[in-house]
Design a protein around this motif. Structure first.
Motif, PDB file in Angstrom:
ATOM      1  N   ARG A 174       0.840  -1.199   0.000  1.00  0.00           N
ATOM      2  CA  ARG A 174       0.000   0.000   0.000  1.00  0.00           C
ATOM      3  C   ARG A 174       0.870   1.242   0.000  1.00  0.00           C
ATOM      4  O   ARG A 174       2.022   1.235   0.449  1.00  0.00           O
ATOM      5  N   ASP A 175       0.316   2.309  -0.493  1.00  0.00           N
ATOM      6  CA  ASP A 175       0.977   3.607  -0.439  1.00  0.00           C
ATOM      7  C   ASP A 175       0.713   4.199   0.941  1.00  0.00           C
ATOM      8  O   ASP A 175      -0.381   4.702   1.214  1.00  0.00           O
ATOM      9  N   THR A 176       1.696   4.126   1.816  1.00  0.00           N
ATOM     10  CA  THR A 176       1.496   4.566   3.206  1.00  0.00           C
ATOM     11  C   THR A 176       1.490   6.085   3.352  1.00  0.00           C
ATOM     12  O   THR A 176       1.333   6.586   4.463  1.00  0.00           O
ATOM     13  N   GLN A 177       1.677   6.795   2.223  1.00  0.00           N
ATOM     14  CA  GLN A 177       1.595   8.253   2.276  1.00  0.00           C
ATOM     15  C   GLN A 177       0.190   8.753   1.956  1.00  0.00           C
ATOM     16  O   GLN A 177      -0.108   9.924   2.159  1.00  0.00           O
ATOM     17  N   ARG A 178      -0.662   7.860   1.463  1.00  0.00           N
ATOM     18  CA  ARG A 178      -2.036   8.270   1.148  1.00  0.00           C
ATOM     19  C   ARG A 178      -2.796   8.657   2.407  1.00  0.00           C
ATOM     20  O   ARG A 178      -2.590   8.069   3.482  1.00  0.00           O
ATOM     21  N   GLU A 179      -3.685   9.615   2.251  1.00  0.00           N
ATOM     22  CA  GLU A 179      -4.416  10.130   3.411  1.00  0.00           C
ATOM     23  C   GLU A 179      -5.255   9.054   4.082  1.00  0.00           C
ATOM     24  O   GLU A 179      -5.357   9.020   5.315  1.00  0.00           O
ATOM     25  N   ASP A 180      -5.857   8.146   3.278  1.00  0.00           N
ATOM     26  CA  ASP A 180      -6.719   7.133   3.889  1.00  0.00           C
ATOM     27  C   ASP A 180      -5.927   6.182   4.771  1.00  0.00           C
ATOM     28  O   ASP A 180      -6.394   5.776   5.843  1.00  0.00           O
ATOM     29  N   TRP A 181      -4.684   5.837   4.357  1.00  0.00           N
ATOM     30  CA  TRP A 181      -3.860   4.968   5.206  1.00  0.00           C
ATOM     31  C   TRP A 181      -3.395   5.712   6.454  1.00  0.00           C
ATOM     32  O   TRP A 181      -3.416   5.154   7.560  1.00  0.00           O
ATOM     33  N   ARG A 183      -4.837   8.093   7.992  1.00  0.00           N
ATOM     34  CA  ARG A 183      -5.988   8.207   8.889  1.00  0.00           C
ATOM     35  C   ARG A 183      -6.286   6.870   9.566  1.00  0.00           C
ATOM     36  O   ARG A 183      -6.559   6.821  10.767  1.00  0.00           O
ATOM     37  N   TYR A 184      -6.224   5.789   8.780  1.00  0.00           N
ATOM     38  CA  TYR A 184      -6.461   4.447   9.337  1.00  0.00           C
ATOM     39  C   TYR A 184      -5.438   4.128  10.423  1.00  0.00           C
ATOM     40  O   TYR A 184      -5.795   3.664  11.517  1.00  0.00           O
TER      41      TYR A 184
END
Length: 465
Positions: A174-181, A183-184
């Motif tokens: 996963r792209d750990t820089q994405r906002e959804d990650w 936030r999760y």
């Protein structure tokens, strides 16, 4: 309120006391936050002292545990040592039977040589005099040697350690820089940090059913919605399932089959009142107190949640625009961000009642509750209980029914009316605070308010007409 000298105590402009404390840099990953913030929801000195003492002690305990067992803890050093040994083809686990005693002895010499040392005595002497930065490197070398010798096994699966392993596993690919990650990850760290504050950073194999029930009760009393509580308990169960599998533990997961209590005002049954029943209950309000009379009227004509109405502050009411603003305030939470909205009040009697209350309580300031009996911590639960008894008494609620009608049924009735009128789903969602998929639902533009008012007026005429 007399001045209180308590560590990290804060006070709002309205006199409500709380707690605010920065988390030290070295343990932020373990705690899952950069700052600890808590409202004590009171300005009474005695209440504040008691709540502060309990909360401050919990924060102190959490920080102490984080410093010794998370972030810079032995589990991180152990994992780093294992990776280093594996990369060099050296013994990296006590279950690796292919290594003889002689092999392990040779491996110790290799580890020491790679660290620029000739003996274990030299390593021990270096550890005694090393500064903080150098000591961390030497701890890793010492750990590698203990693993190679077979005298050190994997650390116990403490809560922080198990969470870290779970997040690492779920982050793969996963792209750990994405906002959804981001936030999760932040939310999962918050959940575990809250549990640690209650029971300590325990080995997950020692967390009891009583610990799990205690945490469930804590969440319910802290006014999380039933849906939020269910999600948090479900995550804890999933994390323990992962941990038990990872560490080959065969115990019973303490988070399984925990029942989350759904308050009447958060009822998810979808049971509605008939329109005639709404007219009947509004005609029989003389038997309940004046706060409940006005609350039930607002519920019927707005489709709002009971907790949202009970938690209104004077400043939330706009008698010029004939609207109420449902937002986060000092009295209560909201279910989620989409619950923040401006709602038109289309019933003349409800508006008159709101005007009378503002004139009656305006001296207390804009943050004063519109409904003093219920505008407080757990006030909506008290209102729900009283209204439930009243509905039973007037024979509009059957407690023995599979899905009894409740005050929340008024919300479903309002939704039914909007659906019957063919109101667009997005507009209905904006009125009732559901996810609408439209950023405009977070705001109160005049065009949107007019559209809401038109839909609400038609629904109210259908219900009450």
């Amino acid at each position: 309120m007399p001045s209180l000298s308590l560590p990290y105590l804060t006070t709002t402009k309205t006199g409500i006391c709380g707690y605010r404390r920065r988390v030290p840099d070295g343990i932020r990953d373990a705690v899952g936050k950069t700052e600890i913030v808590k409202s004590f929801e009171s300005s009474d000195a005695k209440v504040v002292k008691l709540r502060h003492a309990e909360f401050h002690a919990g924060v102190e305990r959490m920080f102490a545990q984080a410093k010794t067992s998370a972030g810079i803890s032995s589990d991180l050093v152990f994992e780093a040592a294992v990776r280093s040994l594996t990369a060099r083809g050296l013994p990296s686990g006590d279950a690796n039977d292919k290594w003889s005693a002689a092999d392990r002895s040779d491996a110790v010499d290799i580890v020491l040589a790679d660290a620029g040392m000739r003996s274990l005595d030299e390593l021990e002497e270096a550890l005694e005099v090393a500064a903080n930065g150098e000591q961390a490197k030497l701890r890793k070398v010492s750990t590698e040697i203990a693993i190679v010798q077979g005298t050190l096994s994997r650390p116990k699966p403490k809560l922080t350690y198990c969470l870290r392993l779970l997040l690492e596993d779920r982050a793969r690919g996963r792209d750990t820089q994405r906002e959804d990650w981001v936030r999760y990850e932040r939310e999962r760290k918050r959940i575990v940090s809250e549990l640690i504050r209650k029971i300590g950073d325990k080995d997950i194999t020692t967390v009891s059913r009583a610990d799990a029930r205690s945490f469930l009760t804590h969440l319910e009393k802290d006014r999380y919605s039933a849906g939020s509580v269910k999600k948090q308990i479900a995550f804890m169960k999933a994390m323990f399932d992962f941990g038990f599998h990872e560490f080959e533990h065969s115990g019973v997961n303490p988070w399984g089959k925990l029942k989350v209590v759904v308050a009447e005002d958060d009822d998810e049954s979808g049971v509605s009142f008939d329109y005639a029943e709404v007219r009947t209950l509004l005609s029989k309000v003389a038997a309940i107190n004046d706060d409940l009379q006005d609350i039930i009227r607002l519920l019927a004509c707005t489709g709002a949640r009971l907790g949202e109405i009970c938690g209104l502050e004077l400043g939330d009411v706009d008698l010029t625009a004939n609207t109420i603003s449902l937002r986060y305030n000092s009295i209560r939470r909201l279910k989620n961000k989409k619950s923040v909205r401006v709602v038109p009040v289309v019933d003349d009697r409800a508006l008159a009642a709101l005007g009378a209350r503002i004139r009656r309580f305006e001296a207390a300031g804009r943050h004063a509750p519109v409904f003093p009996r219920y505008g407080r911590r757990n006030g909506s639960a008290s209102a729900s209980a009283a209204l439930g008894k009243w509905l039973t008494k007037i024979k509009l609620r059957d407690p023995k029914a599979e899905k009894p009608k409740t005050t929340h049924s008024l919300r479903h009735t309002f939704k039914d009316a909007l659906r019957e009128l063919g109101v667009h789903r997005d507009l209905a969602n904006m009125l009732q605070g559901h996810t609408a998929g439209d950023v405009a639902s977070d705001y109160g533009s005049s065009e949107l308010i007019d559209a809401k008012r038109d839909a609400a007026q038609k629904a109210w005429l259908l219900i009450f007409g």
